[in-house]
Design an enzyme around this catalytic site. Structure first.
Site, PDB file in Angstrom:
ATOM      1  N   LYS A  47      -8.082 -37.477   7.260  1.00  0.00           N
ATOM      2  CA  LYS A  47      -8.534 -37.223   5.874  1.00  0.00           C
ATOM      3  C   LYS A  47      -8.649 -35.729   5.590  1.00  0.00           C
ATOM      4  CE  LYS A  47     -13.073 -37.412   4.964  1.00  0.00           C
ATOM      5  NZ  LYS A  47     -13.799 -36.307   4.321  1.00  0.00           N
ATOM      6  N   ASN A  48      -9.341 -35.007   6.475  1.00  0.00           N
ATOM      7  CA  ASN A  48      -9.636 -33.608   6.154  1.00  0.00           C
ATOM      8  C   ASN A  48      -8.415 -32.704   6.259  1.00  0.00           C
ATOM      9  OD1 ASN A  48     -12.196 -34.288   5.448  1.00  0.00           O
ATOM     10  ND2 ASN A  48     -13.127 -33.718   7.413  1.00  0.00           N
ATOM     11  N   CYS A 141     -24.140 -31.844  -1.950  1.00  0.00           N
ATOM     12  CA  CYS A 141     -23.724 -33.231  -1.811  1.00  0.00           C
ATOM     13  C   CYS A 141     -24.733 -33.931  -0.925  1.00  0.00           C
ATOM     14  CB  CYS A 141     -22.310 -33.329  -1.257  1.00  0.00           C
ATOM     15  SG  CYS A 141     -22.238 -32.897   0.467  1.00  0.00           S
ATOM     16  N   ASP A 334     -19.317 -34.671  12.244  1.00  0.00           N
ATOM     17  CA  ASP A 334     -18.793 -35.902  11.637  1.00  0.00           C
ATOM     18  C   ASP A 334     -18.878 -37.111  12.577  1.00  0.00           C
ATOM     19  OD1 ASP A 334     -18.248 -34.372   9.440  1.00  0.00           O
ATOM     20  OD2 ASP A 334     -16.087 -34.241   9.789  1.00  0.00           O
ATOM     21  N   ARG A 426     -14.440 -43.367   0.865  1.00  0.00           N
ATOM     22  CA  ARG A 426     -13.961 -41.995   0.757  1.00  0.00           C
ATOM     23  C   ARG A 426     -13.148 -41.608   1.988  1.00  0.00           C
ATOM     24  NH1 ARG A 426     -18.264 -37.960   0.652  1.00  0.00           N
ATOM     25  NH2 ARG A 426     -16.366 -36.762   0.841  1.00  0.00           N
TER      26      ARG A 426
HETATM   27  N1  EPU Z   1     -21.287 -22.837   4.616  1.00  0.00           N
HETATM   28  C1  EPU Z   1     -21.885 -21.780   3.985  1.00  0.00           C
HETATM   29  N2  EPU Z   1     -21.135 -21.016   3.125  1.00  0.00           N
HETATM   30  C2  EPU Z   1     -19.828 -21.276   2.886  1.00  0.00           C
HETATM   31  C3  EPU Z   1     -19.214 -22.361   3.546  1.00  0.00           C
HETATM   32  C4  EPU Z   1     -19.968 -23.121   4.405  1.00  0.00           C
HETATM   33  O1  EPU Z   1     -23.072 -21.538   4.187  1.00  0.00           O
HETATM   34  O2  EPU Z   1     -19.203 -20.551   2.104  1.00  0.00           O
HETATM   35  C5  EPU Z   1     -22.088 -23.684   5.512  1.00  0.00           C
HETATM   36  C6  EPU Z   1     -22.177 -25.124   5.004  1.00  0.00           C
HETATM   37  O3  EPU Z   1     -23.183 -25.275   4.029  1.00  0.00           O
HETATM   38  C7  EPU Z   1     -22.468 -25.889   6.280  1.00  0.00           C
HETATM   39  C8  EPU Z   1     -21.682 -25.102   7.322  1.00  0.00           C
HETATM   40  O4  EPU Z   1     -21.413 -23.822   6.750  1.00  0.00           O
HETATM   41  O5  EPU Z   1     -23.834 -25.865   6.553  1.00  0.00           O
HETATM   42  C9  EPU Z   1     -20.361 -25.739   7.726  1.00  0.00           C
HETATM   43  O6  EPU Z   1     -19.564 -25.954   6.587  1.00  0.00           O
HETATM   44  P1  EPU Z   1     -17.967 -25.900   6.620  1.00  0.00           P
HETATM   45  O7  EPU Z   1     -17.522 -24.954   5.568  1.00  0.00           O
HETATM   46  O8  EPU Z   1     -17.510 -25.676   8.010  1.00  0.00           O
HETATM   47  O9  EPU Z   1     -17.608 -27.382   6.191  1.00  0.00           O
HETATM   48  P2  EPU Z   1     -16.660 -27.835   5.019  1.00  0.00           P
HETATM   49  O10 EPU Z   1     -15.398 -27.087   5.040  1.00  0.00           O
HETATM   50  O11 EPU Z   1     -17.410 -27.889   3.747  1.00  0.00           O
HETATM   51  C10 EPU Z   1     -15.434 -29.608   6.486  1.00  0.00           C
HETATM   52  C11 EPU Z   1     -15.175 -31.086   6.423  1.00  0.00           C
HETATM   53  C12 EPU Z   1     -16.463 -31.833   6.700  1.00  0.00           C
HETATM   54  C13 EPU Z   1     -16.970 -31.443   8.076  1.00  0.00           C
HETATM   55  C14 EPU Z   1     -17.162 -29.925   8.136  1.00  0.00           C
HETATM   56  C15 EPU Z   1     -17.598 -29.427   9.507  1.00  0.00           C
HETATM   57  C16 EPU Z   1     -13.391 -31.205   4.796  1.00  0.00           C
HETATM   58  C17 EPU Z   1     -12.925 -31.679   3.492  1.00  0.00           C
HETATM   59  N3  EPU Z   1     -14.662 -31.426   5.101  1.00  0.00           N
HETATM   60  O12 EPU Z   1     -16.382 -29.331   5.479  1.00  0.00           O
HETATM   61  O13 EPU Z   1     -16.115 -33.215   6.699  1.00  0.00           O
HETATM   62  O14 EPU Z   1     -18.194 -32.074   8.329  1.00  0.00           O
HETATM   63  O15 EPU Z   1     -15.929 -29.267   7.799  1.00  0.00           O
HETATM   64  O16 EPU Z   1     -16.688 -29.816  10.469  1.00  0.00           O
HETATM   65  O17 EPU Z   1     -12.618 -30.675   5.577  1.00  0.00           O
HETATM   66  C18 EPU Z   1     -16.570 -35.516   6.531  1.00  0.00           C
HETATM   67  O18 EPU Z   1     -15.358 -35.717   6.725  1.00  0.00           O
HETATM   68  O19 EPU Z   1     -17.426 -36.439   6.563  1.00  0.00           O
HETATM   69  C19 EPU Z   1     -17.027 -34.160   6.259  1.00  0.00           C
HETATM   70  C20 EPU Z   1     -18.196 -33.880   5.690  1.00  0.00           C
END
Ligand code: EPU
Length: 459
Positions: A47-48, A141, A334, A426
Site C-alpha cells: 500500500k505505502n 489523524c 505498523d 484502507r
Molecule cells: N513527523 C514530523 N514532521 C514531519 C513528518 C513526520 O514530526 O514533517 C513525525 C510524525 O508525526 C511521526 C513520525 O515523524 O510521529 C514518523 O512519521 P513519518 O513521516 O515517518 O510517517 P509517514 O510518512 O506519515 C508512513 C506510512 C505510515 C507508517 C509511517 C512510519 C505512508 C502512506 N504511511 O507515514 O503507514 O506508519 O510511515 O513507518 O507511507 C500505515 O500504513 O498504517 C501507516 C500509518
C-alpha cells in the site's frame, strides 16, 4: 471490486473501492474464533509504495504503468486526487496506467487530501514539475498529529517559497526556470513521507541534493527504483544518505511494486496467534527481519522456503517479549498493534513501547474488552499474558488496530464483532477472503436490526 479480469476500467469517483466511510461503517465483521488455519496466502503489492509511486508518476510527462497495485480504498482516493490534478488513470487488474502529460492544476482539493494523509506527498512532484503547488495541510489523524514541517523545511532548503495560509500550503519557485535547486538537507527525524517528498522534488531540481538522516524503509527504496526507471539519478536509497542529481525531465516506464511487508507480517502473526502453520508469498524476507526476529523470540519459527516464500511454524506456547517501535530497520510501528494481540496471549509479561506515533495505542482498551490484561503508561503498554481471550464486540480505531482486532478475534473463544471497517479497507486487500481460504470463520455483515438479532455466524 475496482477491477474486473481483462477489462480496463477508468478511475471515476463512484468506484466501489472508494466507498464512503459511512457505507462501510454500517457493516461489521463477525469472527468465530478458535479455528486453526492452514494453507498459503498470496501477498498483495505494498500500500505505502503504491500511494507514493502514484504521486511520483506526476513527475513524468509521459504515460507510466504500475503493476502489483493493490485494490484498496486509499489507492482509490489517491487516484481521485491525481485525477483532480489532471492525471488520466486507467486500471486493468492490478495494473494501473497513469498519464500526467497534461497536469493542468497545481491545487489538490481539501476534501480529498483530508481523507488521505499520504496525498500531501503530491507537493514534491507538483513543485518539481510545475514550479508551483498548493496542497492543503492534511491535519492529524487517528494515530497522531502528524505535522509536515520536515517536508516544508526541506522544500525551502531547495529554494521554494512556502506560505501557509488558511490551512493551505502555497509553495512556488521564483525565477524564470521555476526549477528547484539541489541542496544538502538534514532531516531531524528519518520521516518516510518527508524523505519521499524531497527525493521526488530533487529528481528534477537543478544540481545535486543530499538527504541526510533519510528514512531507510523499503518503500523509500521502491520509490527511488521507480524514479530511476523513469531516468532519475538517485544513489543510496535504502540507506540513511540519499544523493539525487537532478535531470531536466523523466520518461515513461513500466514498474512493479514490492510486496506488502506489513500485510505479510500480519499474516505471520495470524499463524502464530492461532498456532497454525501457514506459508506466504511473494515476500522479500529481508524487509521482515525485525518482525521475524520478534516472532522467533515469541517461539515461532519462520523458514525461508524459497527466495520469496516464507513458512511460519508456530509454537504451541508463545512466550512474552519486549518490543520498541523504531524507524526501519527497527521494528515497524505498523506491526505494533498486531504483536500486541499476540503478546496478550503469550506466557509472561511483555512491554511494547511506541516511539513513532504519539497516539497509536488506542487498541489497548479494545483488546482489554476481549479479556487481555494490558496497562498503559505513557507510550508503554505493559502486557500480562492471559491464557484465553473471549470474543466481544469491539471498535477498530485505526488501520493496524483493526488488523490486531481481527487477529485477536481469530484466536478468541467465541464470537467477535468488529465495527469501523472503513479503517481495515484502507489497507488490506481482500483480508476476509484470504483468511477464509486459510480456514478462518469470518464474514462481513450489513448491520440492520435484523442481523444484530440473528447473527449470521452461529457459535
Ligand atoms: N513527523 C514530523 N514532521 C514531519 C513528518 C513526520 O514530526 O514533517 C513525525 C510524525 O508525526 C511521526 C513520525 O515523524 O510521529 C514518523 O512519521 P513519518 O513521516 O515517518 O510517517 P509517514 O510518512 O506519515 C508512513 C506510512 C505510515 C507508517 C509511517 C512510519 C505512508 C502512506 N504511511 O507515514 O503507514 O506508519 O510511515 O513507518 O507511507 C500505515 O500504513 O498504517 C501507516 C500509518
Amino acid at each position: 471490486m475496482l477491477m474486473q479480469e481483462g477489462k480496463a476500467i477508468t478511475f471515476t469517483s463512484n468506484l466501489p473501492n472508494t466507498l464512503a466511510a459511512s457505507e462501510e461503517d454500517s457493516a461489521i465483521l463477525e469472527i468465530l474464533g478458535g479455528q486453526r488455519l492452514s494453507g498459503h496466502v498470496t501477498i498483495s503489492g505494498a500500500k505505502n509504495s503504491a500511494l507514493v509511486l502514484m504521486a511520483g508518476a506526476l513527475l513524468c510527462p509521459q504515460e507510466c504503468r504500475l503493476r502489483n497495485v493493490p485494490s484498496l480504498v486509499d489507492v482509490g482516493r489517491m487516484g481521485e486526487i491525481l485525477r483532480a490534478l489532471g492525471v488520466k488513470l486507467e486500471r486493468q487488474g492490478d495494473c494501473l496506467t497513469l498519464n500526467a502529460s497534461s497536469i493542468g492544476e497545481s491545487r489538490a482539493p481539501y476534501e480529498l487530501v483530508s481523507q488521505l494523509r499520504a496525498s500531501f506527498f503530491v507537493i514534491g512532484p507538483l513543485l518539481a514539475r510545475l514550479g508551483v503547488a498548493r496542497v492543503p495541510l492534511p491535519g492529524g489523524c487517528a494515530i497522531g498529529a502528524r505535522p509536515v514541517d520536515l517536508h516544508v523545511r526541506g522544500l525551502q532548503a531547495m529554494g521554494a517559497e512556502v506560505q501557509i495560509d488558511h490551512g493551505m500550503v502555497n509553495a512556488y519557485v521564483r525565477g524564470a526556470s521555476k526549477r528547484l535547486k539541489g541542496a544538502k538537507i538534514y532531516l531531524d527525524y528519518p520521516s518516510v513521507g518527508a524523505t519521499e517528498t524531497l527525493m521526488m522534488a530533487a529528481t528534477l531540481a537543478d544540481g545535486e541534493t543530499i538527504i541526510e538522516n533519510a528514512a531507510q524503509e523499503p518503500e523509500v527504496a521502491d520509490l527511488a527504483n521507480f524514479c530511476r526507471a523513469m531516468g532519475a539519478k538517485i544513489w543510496g536509497a535504502g540507506t540513511n544518505t540519499i544523493t539525487i542529481s537532478g535531470v531536466p525531465s523523466l520518461y515513461s516506464t513500466d514498474y512493479s511494486i514490492i510486496p506488502d511487508r506489513i500485510e505479510a507480517g500480519t499474516f505471520l502473526v495470524a499463524g502464530a496467534i492461532t498456532c497454525s502453520e501457514i506459508s506466504l508469498s511473494p515476500v522479500v524476507p529481508d524487509h521482515l527481519t525485525a518482525v521475524i526476529a520478534k516472532l522467533q523470540a515469541v517461539g515461532a519459527q519462520v523458514i525461508t522456503e524459497a527466495p520469496h516464500r516464507l513458512r511460519l511454524i508456530p509454537s504451541d506456547r508463545n512466550r512474552a517479549t519486549d518490543i520498541e517501535t523504531l524507524p526501519y530497520p527497527g521494528f515497524p510501528t505498523d506491526m505494533q498493534a498486531q504483536f500486541m494481540a499476540l503478546l496478550a496471549l503469550s506466557e509472561g509479561n511483555s512491554v511494547i513501547t511506541e516511539t513513532v506515533f504519539e497516539n497509536r495505542l488506542r487498541h489497548v482498551a479494545e483488546l482489554n474488552r476481549m479479556g487481555a490484561n494490558i496497562r498503559l503508561k505513557g507510550c508503554n503498554a505493559i502486557i500480562q499474558g492471559v491464557p484465553m481471550l473471549s470474543g466481544a464486540p469491539v471498535v477498530a480505531t485505526d488501520l493496524r488496530a483493526s488488523a490486531a482486532l481481527v487477529l485477536a478475534g481469530l484466536a478468541a473463544n467465541g464470537k467477535t464483532t468488529i465495527q469501523g471497517l472503513h479503517h481495515l479497507d484502507r489497507g488490506y486487500e481482500q483480508l476476509e477472503t484470504k483468511l477464509q481460504k486459510l480456514g478462518a470463520r469470518l464474514q462481513r455483515v450489513k448491520v440492520s436490526s435484523d442481523s444484530s438479532k440473528d447473527p449470521a455466524l452461529k457459535t
